[in-house]
Scaffold this active site. Structure first.
Site, PDB file in Angstrom:
ATOM      1  N   ASP A  55     -71.149 -63.834  17.919  1.00 54.86           N
ATOM      2  CA  ASP A  55     -71.364 -62.492  17.377  1.00 54.86           C
ATOM      3  C   ASP A  55     -70.506 -61.521  18.170  1.00 54.86           C
ATOM      4  O   ASP A  55     -70.278 -61.712  19.367  1.00 54.86           O
ATOM      5  CB  ASP A  55     -72.830 -62.095  17.473  1.00 54.86           C
ATOM      6  CG  ASP A  55     -73.706 -62.870  16.488  1.00 54.86           C
ATOM      7  OD1 ASP A  55     -73.166 -63.343  15.475  1.00 54.86           O
ATOM      8  OD2 ASP A  55     -74.918 -62.992  16.736  1.00 54.86           O
ATOM      9  N   ASP A  86     -72.777 -62.957   9.173  1.00 53.99           N
ATOM     10  CA  ASP A  86     -74.079 -62.299   9.062  1.00 53.99           C
ATOM     11  C   ASP A  86     -74.052 -61.205   7.999  1.00 53.99           C
ATOM     12  O   ASP A  86     -74.947 -61.105   7.151  1.00 53.99           O
ATOM     13  CB  ASP A  86     -74.484 -61.685  10.405  1.00 53.99           C
ATOM     14  CG  ASP A  86     -74.717 -62.727  11.485  1.00 53.99           C
ATOM     15  OD1 ASP A  86     -74.992 -63.883  11.126  1.00 53.99           O
ATOM     16  OD2 ASP A  86     -74.636 -62.376  12.668  1.00 53.99           O
TER      17      ASP A  86
END
Length: 202
Positions: A148, A162
């Site tokens: 991330d 995501d």
């Protein structure tokens, strides 16, 4: 001689709906499988490229400021789901992602709605992007931590996959609520046609 005559036979009742015609209309719409695959491929490529770049050029603990400290790029290894949820269930999340991919592929084989193709393509591309991390990144297969890197204010750090999954899921929910079907038809139009047929028969 009797004048009584047998009553005219009752005409056969007409069915309220015509599923055969409905299926025929849906079958005339082009398949959107190629569109779904193309969208998923674009999302997957974008997700992989951005993750590779982040791992290569951003060091953990040294975020890159984009808009002050509100929007930054920071490298985070996430063992959980989107937005760092369920961090202690990595293996289960991997299995769920595999099931999602299989389900989307099965639906995609008969898909005729471009909006459904868009939503499912976003979900499929995002699921594959994070699934690759689960299989090929440390600490090992089924336990890999997802990369991330996008941090916006107080929102948990996320990535392209995501965002794609969330946007695709929201689109699919909206389509379902408004009656749009994966085969290109619309639920309320079916009911209207059935009501019109019923009224004409009365």
């Amino acid at each position: 001689m009797s004048d009584d005559r047998p009553a005219d036979p009752k005409p056969p009742e007409q069915p309220d709906e015509n599923p055969g015609a409905e299926a025929e209309v849906a079958s005339t719409k082009p398949l959107r499988t190629r569109m779904l695959v193309l969208i998923a491929a674009v999302i997957l490529a974008l997700d992989l490229v951005t993750k590779i770049a982040v791992v290569r050029w951003i060091e953990p603990g040294n975020p890159v400021e984009i808009i002050g400290d509100v929007v930054t790029l920071r490298l985070v290894r996430n063992p959980g789901a989107a937005f760092s949820m369920a961090t202690g269930m990595t293996w289960l999340l991997t299995i769920v992602a595999v099931c999602v991919v299989i389900g989307v592929i099965r639906i995609g084989r008969t898909l005729r709605s471009p909006l459904w193709a868009l939503g499912l393509g976003l979900v499929l591309g995002g699921a594959l992007g994070n699934l690759i991390d689960r299989f090929f990144r440390a600490p090992g297969p089924l336990q890999g931590h997802v990369v991330d890197f996008v941090s916006v204010g107080w929102w948990p750090v996320f990535n392209v996959a995501d965002s794609s999954i969330v946007c695709g899921a929201i689109l699919l929910v909206v389509l379902s609520l408004f009656g749009f079907e994966p085969n290109g038809t619309r639920a309320h139009s079916k009911k209207s046609a059935a009501a019109s047929t019923s009224a004409a028969d009365e």
